[in-house]
Scaffold this motif. Structure first.
Motif, PDB file in Angstrom:
ATOM      1  N   MET A 218      33.493  42.618  46.829  1.00 53.70           N
ATOM      2  CA  MET A 218      32.596  42.438  46.122  1.00 53.70           C
ATOM      3  C   MET A 218      31.608  40.655  45.807  1.00 53.70           C
ATOM      4  N   GLY A 219      32.518  39.928  46.560  1.00 50.56           N
ATOM      5  CA  GLY A 219      32.457  38.450  46.846  1.00 50.56           C
ATOM      6  C   GLY A 219      32.536  37.664  46.398  1.00 50.56           C
ATOM      7  N   ILE A 220      33.356  38.076  45.159  1.00 54.28           N
ATOM      8  CA  ILE A 220      33.978  37.479  43.702  1.00 54.28           C
ATOM      9  C   ILE A 220      35.428  36.448  43.651  1.00 54.28           C
ATOM     10  N   GLU A 221      35.107  35.114  43.629  1.00 58.20           N
ATOM     11  CA  GLU A 221      36.661  34.848  44.010  1.00 58.20           C
ATOM     12  C   GLU A 221      37.495  34.864  42.952  1.00 58.20           C
ATOM     13  N   HIS A 222      38.553  34.923  42.957  1.00 64.70           N
ATOM     14  CA  HIS A 222      39.300  35.162  42.231  1.00 64.70           C
ATOM     15  C   HIS A 222      40.779  34.627  42.549  1.00 64.70           C
ATOM     16  N   ARG A 223      41.888  34.411  41.334  1.00 65.22           N
ATOM     17  CA  ARG A 223      43.316  34.310  41.562  1.00 65.22           C
ATOM     18  C   ARG A 223      43.684  35.279  41.000  1.00 65.22           C
ATOM     19  N   LEU A 224      44.937  35.822  41.916  1.00 68.75           N
ATOM     20  CA  LEU A 224      46.276  35.886  40.962  1.00 68.75           C
ATOM     21  C   LEU A 224      47.648  35.590  40.041  1.00 68.75           C
ATOM     22  N   ARG A 225      47.699  36.047  39.192  1.00 66.33           N
ATOM     23  CA  ARG A 225      48.342  35.170  37.804  1.00 66.33           C
ATOM     24  C   ARG A 225      49.794  35.438  38.325  1.00 66.33           C
ATOM     25  N   PRO A 226      50.522  34.472  37.907  1.00 68.20           N
ATOM     26  CA  PRO A 226      52.109  35.064  37.945  1.00 68.20           C
ATOM     27  C   PRO A 226      53.178  36.551  37.949  1.00 68.20           C
ATOM     28  N   ASP A 227      52.371  36.926  37.097  1.00 64.39           N
ATOM     29  CA  ASP A 227      52.812  38.225  36.505  1.00 64.39           C
ATOM     30  C   ASP A 227      51.928  39.536  37.369  1.00 64.39           C
ATOM     31  N   GLY A 228      51.400  38.953  38.464  1.00 61.98           N
ATOM     32  CA  GLY A 228      49.993  39.331  39.488  1.00 61.98           C
ATOM     33  C   GLY A 228      48.381  40.339  38.598  1.00 61.98           C
ATOM     34  N   SER A 229      48.314  39.368  37.903  1.00 60.29           N
ATOM     35  CA  SER A 229      47.381  39.921  36.575  1.00 60.29           C
ATOM     36  C   SER A 229      45.839  39.408  37.828  1.00 60.29           C
ATOM     37  N   VAL A 230      44.949  39.595  37.680  1.00 55.67           N
ATOM     38  CA  VAL A 230      43.674  38.727  38.198  1.00 55.67           C
ATOM     39  C   VAL A 230      42.667  38.107  37.168  1.00 55.67           C
ATOM     40  N   ALA A 231      42.827  36.476  37.183  1.00 59.89           N
ATOM     41  CA  ALA A 231      41.859  35.936  36.818  1.00 59.89           C
ATOM     42  C   ALA A 231      40.422  35.466  37.430  1.00 59.89           C
ATOM     43  N   VAL A 232      39.011  35.949  36.573  1.00 59.13           N
ATOM     44  CA  VAL A 232      37.852  35.569  36.941  1.00 59.13           C
ATOM     45  C   VAL A 232      37.169  35.160  36.072  1.00 59.13           C
ATOM     46  N   LEU A 233      36.737  34.164  36.420  1.00 62.97           N
ATOM     47  CA  LEU A 233      36.189  32.786  35.775  1.00 62.97           C
ATOM     48  C   LEU A 233      34.415  34.264  35.722  1.00 62.97           C
ATOM     49  N   ARG A 234      34.580  33.766  34.397  1.00 64.22           N
ATOM     50  CA  ARG A 234      33.448  34.566  33.711  1.00 64.22           C
ATOM     51  C   ARG A 234      32.166  34.012  33.917  1.00 64.22           C
ATOM     52  N   SER A 235      32.137  33.078  34.500  1.00 64.10           N
ATOM     53  CA  SER A 235      30.627  31.747  34.920  1.00 64.10           C
ATOM     54  C   SER A 235      30.507  32.557  36.788  1.00 64.10           C
ATOM     55  N   HIS A 236      31.030  32.331  37.328  1.00 62.43           N
ATOM     56  CA  HIS A 236      31.119  32.914  38.461  1.00 62.43           C
ATOM     57  C   HIS A 236      30.614  33.751  38.539  1.00 62.43           C
ATOM     58  N   VAL A 237      30.903  35.095  38.192  1.00 62.70           N
ATOM     59  CA  VAL A 237      30.599  36.690  38.318  1.00 62.70           C
ATOM     60  C   VAL A 237      29.147  36.676  37.491  1.00 62.70           C
ATOM     61  N   GLU A 238      28.996  35.869  36.526  1.00 58.02           N
ATOM     62  CA  GLU A 238      27.541  36.389  36.380  1.00 58.02           C
ATOM     63  C   GLU A 238      26.399  35.195  37.223  1.00 58.02           C
ATOM     64  N   SER A 239      27.287  34.355  37.778  1.00 60.00           N
ATOM     65  CA  SER A 239      26.641  33.556  39.142  1.00 60.00           C
ATOM     66  C   SER A 239      25.919  34.580  40.261  1.00 60.00           C
ATOM     67  N   ILE A 240      27.164  35.232  40.780  1.00 54.36           N
ATOM     68  CA  ILE A 240      27.454  35.361  41.896  1.00 54.36           C
ATOM     69  C   ILE A 240      26.914  37.365  41.574  1.00 54.36           C
TER      70      ILE A 240
END
Length: 74
Positions: free
Chosen positions: A27-49
Motif C-alpha cells: 500500500m506504500g505505507i511506511e512502518h516498522r516492526l517492533r521487537p515483539d513482532g507487532s507493527v508500528a505505523v505513524l497515524r500522520s503518515h497514513v492520513e497523508s498517504i
C-alpha cells in the motif's frame, strides 16, 4: 501518534503481523516492526498517504545526457 492494533487490522484486513507488514508495504505505507513482532505505523503518515497529500519527495527521473553526444572533443 501510532495506529492501534485494531486500526492496523482494519486497514490491512489482516491479523498476523508479518502479513500486515507485507500488506502495508504494498500500500506504500511506511512502518516498522517492533521487537515483539507487532507493527508500528505513524497515524500522520497514513492520513497523508490516504488523503493524497503525501509529503514524499517527487521521484527524480534520470536520463542520459544526450547533449554529450553532440559535444566535440578539443
Amino acid at each position: 501518534m501510532f495506529l492501534t492494533d485494531d486500526e492496523i487490522r482494519e486497514l490491512t484486513r489482516r491479523v498476523h503481523h508479518n502479513v500486515q507488514s507485507k500488506t502495508l508495504s504494498k500500500m506504500g505505507i511506511e512502518h516498522r516492526l517492533r521487537p515483539d513482532g507487532s507493527v508500528a505505523v505513524l497515524r500522520s503518515h497514513v492520513e497523508s498517504i490516504l488523503s493524497g497529500k503525501s509529503d514524499k519527495k517527487t521521484k527524480m527521473v534520470t536520463e542520459p545526457n544526450w547533449s554529450a553526444l553532440n559535444a566535440t572533443s578539443a
